[in-house]
Every structure is written in structure tokens, then in C-alpha cells.
Motif scaffolding. Sequence first.
Motif, PDB file in Angstrom:
ATOM      1  N   GLU A 177      16.502  31.719  55.280  1.00 41.53           N
ATOM      2  CA  GLU A 177      16.039  31.055  56.322  1.00 41.53           C
ATOM      3  C   GLU A 177      16.291  31.661  57.605  1.00 41.53           C
ATOM      4  OE1 GLU A 177      16.608  26.931  56.135  1.00 41.53           O
ATOM      5  OE2 GLU A 177      15.256  26.925  54.228  1.00 41.53           O
ATOM      6  N   LYS A 178      17.786  32.386  57.703  1.00 38.82           N
ATOM      7  CA  LYS A 178      18.012  33.052  58.894  1.00 38.82           C
ATOM      8  C   LYS A 178      17.330  34.595  58.833  1.00 38.82           C
ATOM      9  CE  LYS A 178      20.959  30.347  60.976  1.00 38.82           C
ATOM     10  NZ  LYS A 178      21.143  30.265  62.286  1.00 38.82           N
ATOM     11  N   GLY A 179      16.598  34.767  57.788  1.00 36.73           N
ATOM     12  CA  GLY A 179      16.215  36.279  57.626  1.00 36.73           C
ATOM     13  C   GLY A 179      17.261  37.343  57.339  1.00 36.73           C
ATOM     14  N   TRP A 180      18.357  36.866  56.506  1.00 39.81           N
ATOM     15  CA  TRP A 180      19.167  37.809  56.115  1.00 39.81           C
ATOM     16  C   TRP A 180      18.918  38.295  54.743  1.00 39.81           C
ATOM     17  CZ3 TRP A 180      23.858  34.250  57.483  1.00 39.81           C
ATOM     18  CH2 TRP A 180      23.792  34.064  58.603  1.00 39.81           C
ATOM     19  N   ALA A 181      19.072  39.453  54.403  1.00 39.42           N
ATOM     20  CA  ALA A 181      18.964  40.252  53.152  1.00 39.42           C
ATOM     21  C   ALA A 181      20.261  39.789  52.212  1.00 39.42           C
ATOM     22  CB  ALA A 181      18.708  41.675  53.211  1.00 39.42           C
ATOM     23  N   VAL A 182      19.901  39.229  51.030  1.00 44.81           N
ATOM     24  CA  VAL A 182      20.821  38.670  50.223  1.00 44.81           C
ATOM     25  C   VAL A 182      21.231  39.728  49.137  1.00 44.81           C
ATOM     26  CG1 VAL A 182      21.726  36.908  48.661  1.00 44.81           C
ATOM     27  CG2 VAL A 182      20.438  36.395  50.657  1.00 44.81           C
ATOM     28  N   ASN A 183      22.520  39.845  48.816  1.00 40.60           N
ATOM     29  CA  ASN A 183      22.675  41.101  47.830  1.00 40.60           C
ATOM     30  C   ASN A 183      23.679  40.729  46.967  1.00 40.60           C
ATOM     31  OD1 ASN A 183      22.697  43.669  47.146  1.00 40.60           O
ATOM     32  ND2 ASN A 183      24.400  44.162  48.494  1.00 40.60           N
ATOM     33  N   LEU A 184      23.599  41.069  45.790  1.00 40.21           N
ATOM     34  CA  LEU A 184      24.362  40.842  44.854  1.00 40.21           C
ATOM     35  C   LEU A 184      25.435  42.065  44.341  1.00 40.21           C
ATOM     36  CD1 LEU A 184      22.509  38.544  42.372  1.00 40.21           C
ATOM     37  CD2 LEU A 184      24.591  37.826  43.401  1.00 40.21           C
ATOM     38  N   GLU A 185      26.631  41.900  44.181  1.00 35.27           N
ATOM     39  CA  GLU A 185      27.355  43.053  43.950  1.00 35.27           C
ATOM     40  C   GLU A 185      28.373  42.671  42.646  1.00 35.27           C
ATOM     41  OE1 GLU A 185      28.325  45.504  48.027  1.00 35.27           O
ATOM     42  OE2 GLU A 185      28.170  43.228  47.958  1.00 35.27           O
ATOM     43  N   PHE A 186      29.094  43.541  42.003  1.00 36.94           N
ATOM     44  CA  PHE A 186      29.902  43.079  40.902  1.00 36.94           C
ATOM     45  C   PHE A 186      30.822  44.322  40.873  1.00 36.94           C
ATOM     46  CE2 PHE A 186      28.543  46.016  37.861  1.00 36.94           C
ATOM     47  CZ  PHE A 186      27.243  46.466  37.896  1.00 36.94           C
ATOM     48  N   THR A 187      32.116  43.998  40.355  1.00 36.33           N
ATOM     49  CA  THR A 187      33.252  45.016  40.318  1.00 36.33           C
ATOM     50  C   THR A 187      34.060  44.372  39.216  1.00 36.33           C
ATOM     51  OG1 THR A 187      34.780  46.427  41.420  1.00 36.33           O
ATOM     52  CG2 THR A 187      34.789  44.223  42.287  1.00 36.33           C
ATOM     53  N   ASP A 188      35.114  45.456  38.678  1.00 34.83           N
ATOM     54  CA  ASP A 188      36.098  44.742  37.964  1.00 34.83           C
ATOM     55  C   ASP A 188      37.321  45.342  38.511  1.00 34.83           C
ATOM     56  OD1 ASP A 188      35.774  47.357  37.202  1.00 34.83           O
ATOM     57  OD2 ASP A 188      35.888  47.358  35.308  1.00 34.83           O
ATOM     58  N   ASP A 189      37.334  46.024  39.831  1.00 35.97           N
ATOM     59  CA  ASP A 189      38.517  46.186  40.335  1.00 35.97           C
ATOM     60  C   ASP A 189      38.352  45.447  41.981  1.00 35.97           C
ATOM     61  OD1 ASP A 189      40.523  47.488  42.046  1.00 35.97           O
ATOM     62  OD2 ASP A 189      39.396  49.456  42.026  1.00 35.97           O
ATOM     63  N   PRO A 190      38.928  44.218  42.075  1.00 36.12           N
ATOM     64  CA  PRO A 190      38.782  43.366  43.192  1.00 36.12           C
ATOM     65  C   PRO A 190      39.925  43.695  44.322  1.00 36.12           C
ATOM     66  CG  PRO A 190      40.131  42.042  41.449  1.00 36.12           C
ATOM     67  CD  PRO A 190      39.793  43.508  40.695  1.00 36.12           C
ATOM     68  N   HIS A 191      40.461  44.848  44.038  1.00 32.63           N
ATOM     69  CA  HIS A 191      41.449  45.158  45.378  1.00 32.63           C
ATOM     70  C   HIS A 191      40.889  45.233  46.507  1.00 32.63           C
ATOM     71  CE1 HIS A 191      44.140  47.561  47.896  1.00 32.63           C
ATOM     72  NE2 HIS A 191      44.903  47.342  46.955  1.00 32.63           N
ATOM     73  N   PRO A 192      41.642  44.234  47.703  1.00 30.39           N
ATOM     74  CA  PRO A 192      40.788  44.063  48.884  1.00 30.39           C
ATOM     75  C   PRO A 192      40.484  45.111  49.641  1.00 30.39           C
ATOM     76  CG  PRO A 192      43.195  43.518  48.795  1.00 30.39           C
ATOM     77  CD  PRO A 192      42.840  43.860  47.539  1.00 30.39           C
ATOM     78  N   ARG A 193      40.923  46.438  49.248  1.00 29.89           N
ATOM     79  CA  ARG A 193      40.503  47.638  50.145  1.00 29.89           C
ATOM     80  C   ARG A 193      39.295  48.339  49.259  1.00 29.89           C
ATOM     81  NH1 ARG A 193      43.926  49.605  53.917  1.00 29.89           N
ATOM     82  NH2 ARG A 193      44.719  47.984  55.218  1.00 29.89           N
ATOM     83  N   ASN A 194      39.108  47.736  47.928  1.00 30.23           N
ATOM     84  CA  ASN A 194      37.682  48.290  47.393  1.00 30.23           C
ATOM     85  C   ASN A 194      36.552  47.734  48.067  1.00 30.23           C
ATOM     86  OD1 ASN A 194      36.032  49.360  45.876  1.00 30.23           O
ATOM     87  ND2 ASN A 194      36.392  47.868  44.134  1.00 30.23           N
ATOM     88  N   THR A 195      36.038  48.222  48.799  1.00 31.10           N
ATOM     89  CA  THR A 195      34.700  47.868  49.322  1.00 31.10           C
ATOM     90  C   THR A 195      33.489  48.438  48.732  1.00 31.10           C
ATOM     91  OG1 THR A 195      34.875  49.783  51.077  1.00 31.10           O
ATOM     92  CG2 THR A 195      35.484  47.641  51.808  1.00 31.10           C
ATOM     93  N   TYR A 196      33.594  49.310  47.853  1.00 33.20           N
ATOM     94  CA  TYR A 196      32.467  49.934  46.929  1.00 33.20           C
ATOM     95  C   TYR A 196      32.327  49.103  45.626  1.00 33.20           C
ATOM     96  CZ  TYR A 196      33.174  53.160  50.585  1.00 33.20           C
ATOM     97  OH  TYR A 196      33.173  53.853  51.713  1.00 33.20           O
ATOM     98  N   TRP A 197      31.554  48.077  45.771  1.00 35.95           N
ATOM     99  CA  TRP A 197      31.111  47.180  44.665  1.00 35.95           C
ATOM    100  C   TRP A 197      29.648  47.840  44.060  1.00 35.95           C
ATOM    101  CZ3 TRP A 197      33.019  41.550  43.808  1.00 35.95           C
ATOM    102  CH2 TRP A 197      34.379  41.170  44.496  1.00 35.95           C
ATOM    103  N   GLU A 198      29.598  47.671  42.774  1.00 34.01           N
ATOM    104  CA  GLU A 198      28.240  48.134  42.095  1.00 34.01           C
ATOM    105  C   GLU A 198      27.288  46.991  42.740  1.00 34.01           C
ATOM    106  OE1 GLU A 198      28.113  50.806  40.300  1.00 34.01           O
ATOM    107  OE2 GLU A 198      30.237  51.335  39.919  1.00 34.01           O
ATOM    108  N   MET A 199      26.237  47.756  43.226  1.00 33.00           N
ATOM    109  CA  MET A 199      25.048  46.764  43.394  1.00 33.00           C
ATOM    110  C   MET A 199      24.113  46.170  42.397  1.00 33.00           C
ATOM    111  SD  MET A 199      23.553  48.688  46.630  1.00 33.00           S
ATOM    112  CE  MET A 199      22.212  47.403  46.919  1.00 33.00           C
ATOM    113  N   TRP A 200      24.005  44.957  42.344  1.00 29.08           N
ATOM    114  CA  TRP A 200      23.098  44.598  41.273  1.00 29.08           C
ATOM    115  C   TRP A 200      21.586  44.444  41.844  1.00 29.08           C
ATOM    116  CZ3 TRP A 200      22.884  43.555  36.208  1.00 29.08           C
ATOM    117  CH2 TRP A 200      22.029  42.842  35.695  1.00 29.08           C
TER     118      TRP A 200
END
Lengths: 301, 139
Positions: free
Chosen positions: B28-51
Motif C-alpha cells: 500500500e505504501k508502493g514499496w517493491a517487495v522482494n524475497l531473498e534466500f541464503t545459507d550464509d547468514p553472516h551479518p556482513r553477507n549482504t548478497y543474498w540470492e534473489m527469489w
Amino acid sequence: MNDAARDTAAPTVSLAAEYAASGVGPVLQQLDDELVGLAPVKQRIREIAALLLVDRVRAKFGLASEPPTLHMSFTGNPGTGKTTVARRMAEILFKLGYVRRGHLVAVTRDDLVGQYIGHTAPKTKEVLKKAMGGVLFIDEAYYLYRQENERDYGQESIEILLQVMENNRDDLVVILAGYADKMDQFFRSNPGFRSRVAHHIDFPDYTDANLLEIGEKMLAGLSYRLSESARAALTQYIPARRAQPLFANARSIRNALDRARLRQANRLFSEGDQALTLERLTTIEEADIRASRVFGQSPGA
Amino acid sequence: MRVTQGCFSFLPDLTDDDILTQVQYALEKGWAVNLEFTDDPHPRNTYWEMWGLPMFDLHDAKGVLMELEACRKLHGDKYIRLSAFDSSHGWESVRISFLVNRPPHEDGFRLERIAGPGRTQRYEIRGYGLDRPEGARYR
């Protein structure tokens, strides 16, 4: 509900109050006012609205109220108002709280079926995702199934549609539309569809009087009006046009009136120097209608 | 060890209904919703795979939930997060992001001490899962 029944039931809910609260009354009224003819269609929509309203009241009493299946098929000749009614349907269902958002996503085969293997499923799913919470209107739905080609990707799309129609019944309403004979053929070859579509609504052709009224409404919407003689000309035009091939009911009338507007503009130009009054700007004269090819006078017109 | 990152991470995991409400708010705010997944949840890992692609043209959150279901089916043993991107001028950034799926067993992280020159000591955290090869970390 008679008086005795009302007295015995402990808590009462006023159906009228519920009706007023739903805000569906004005929508149905608007449907009546703006759509000419289509009596069986309006009847069915009223029935559906009544059922949903009664269901809502039943829910207040704690009675079982399984939401009804509302997938529909609209069949009828071209230009009989299928799309217009579908658009209204989305609004009505929204007002009745049956769908959550009340938007309409209108698609055709192109939007659902892909061009190569593996392209169809994501495409169909994309459309379904967009239609969630609203109404998915599939125009010319029979094109989804190509009988002559068993490897057609349409089949894949149909399977996904059927699955979602079954599993997400409370998330979206699917309306299939198309010409009666082809839709019959389509339902015969896809029994799954036939059983999942609860409401088959047939759109009758408009009568000549209906079409005249529709034409005048269209013009009124565009701030035009017909002069007396032009009205008479249009009255003659309609049966003449109907006798010709490719008659598309209201759409033919709209096209005819669009051309009449062109001619009117052209006429105003050629009459040149006269001062334009509001009257002249808004009036479509007999000549504008008579110039039509349908009357067989000037083949080039 | 329960990974906490993004919004609501100190609350119990969101139910699908909660997710639905959040997503509807974002849409409703007009934001684009995105799903991402990873098996490396290190906080510095910003590159999750996009679904799939970000979903910005939906009216109803249910469509996102369908994608989430599909993603869980395939990547149910990984971390899945949902983020909503606000493209409006001045923001142009992720406005909300939270975990919507975590593996059945979370290995957690260990602290590694690395001896530097002299007596300096450097530290790093390393997920136990990372000792195993990609794709076999949370099975």
C-alpha cells in the motif's frame, strides 16, 4: 422472514441495515441505470449479491457459511457488455467483502501463455499474483485451449488456473468470457473448468431500442446530443447495421457514433465562418448519421 | 543459536498472517517487495540470492505469500528474508526487511581469535555452517 420467525429468533439482524451498510445498493442501482437491457445478467448479479449478503448475516449468527464459489463464465456475442459487467462485478464483490481489493485484471491468451517451453507457468503465475484479492477477467478464454495442437502451451496455463481456482477460492474470482458457441466447445474439452465455474451467465443481444438508448447514453457521456432527425436516422441505422456482417452490438454503435462525431467536426469546419454556438458544437445532425456507408448511399463514406 | 537480523527479529517468528499484514502495508505504501534466500547468514553477507524479481505491481499480499510458499518449498532449509524497497525520491532504500524462514536447526557462529603482529589479537565471527560446502550447510 415472516413475523413469527422473527419473534422466535433471539437476536435479530436487519437485512435492510446490512444491505445499507454494505454499500452495494448504489452499485446495483448504478448497474441498473447505466447498463441498458441485460435483464438476465442483472437478475443473476442480484441473486449473487443477495446470497453473499445473507451469508454475511448467517455468519453473524454463527451459522456455517462456506464462501460460495464465484468463478463465472460470461458468454455472449461481441459488444454485449461482458467486460463492462466484469468491471462492475469486481466492485460489487468488493463491496460485499467477497474479494479483498476489488481490482480487475483483464487478460487474454497472450498474457497467460508463453512462447516456449517453461515460459508459460511463470507468466500465468505472474498474472495470478497480480489478480490476487481481485477479479481475473480472461477475455476470449476459449483461445487458451487449442484443440488442433495437443502440444499447445495453453494446456499448461489451464492446469495452473484450475489449481489456483480451486485452492485460492477466497483470494480471487476468475471470470471467463467469450462467444457462446466457442465457450461451449471450450468447456466440453475442459470438464475441469465447467465444474469449477459455478455461474454461467449468458448475455443476450440488445434489441434495437436498447441500442438506441445505449447510443444516446454514450453521446450524453461525451456531452453530445442527437437532433430529432438524427435520432430518427439512428433508429433506422441500427436495424440496417444489424443486417450487415460483423455486427457487434453496442461496439458497432459506438464506432458508428465515433464516425458521426468525425463527420460533425468536419461539417463544422466546412461551414467555416459561422459563429459556433454551444448548441451547434454539441448537436449531431441527421446528415452526420445519414452519411454512413450502412445506408448505401455513398460507398466511400 | 537463533539468528536475529532485520525487523521484528527479537519477536517470535512471524506467522503467515503477520507476514501478510506487513506485506500489505508495504504494497500500500508502493514499496517493491522482494524475497531473498541464503545459507550464509553472516551479518556482513549482504548478497543474498534473489527469489524471482521484486514484486512492485501487486495489489494484494497474497501474491507475495504464494511466492514465499514456492520459495520455502525449494529453500525451506535456508534463511529467507523479505524486504521492501522504497523507490521514492529521497529514500531509494530498503524500508523494511525481516526473516520469514529459518532452517530447522541453526548452527550459530563461533568467535575466532587471530593472532596479529606483535601481541595484537583480531577477532572474527564465523558461522559453523560455513565449514560445510554450499548447499549442504543446513541439512
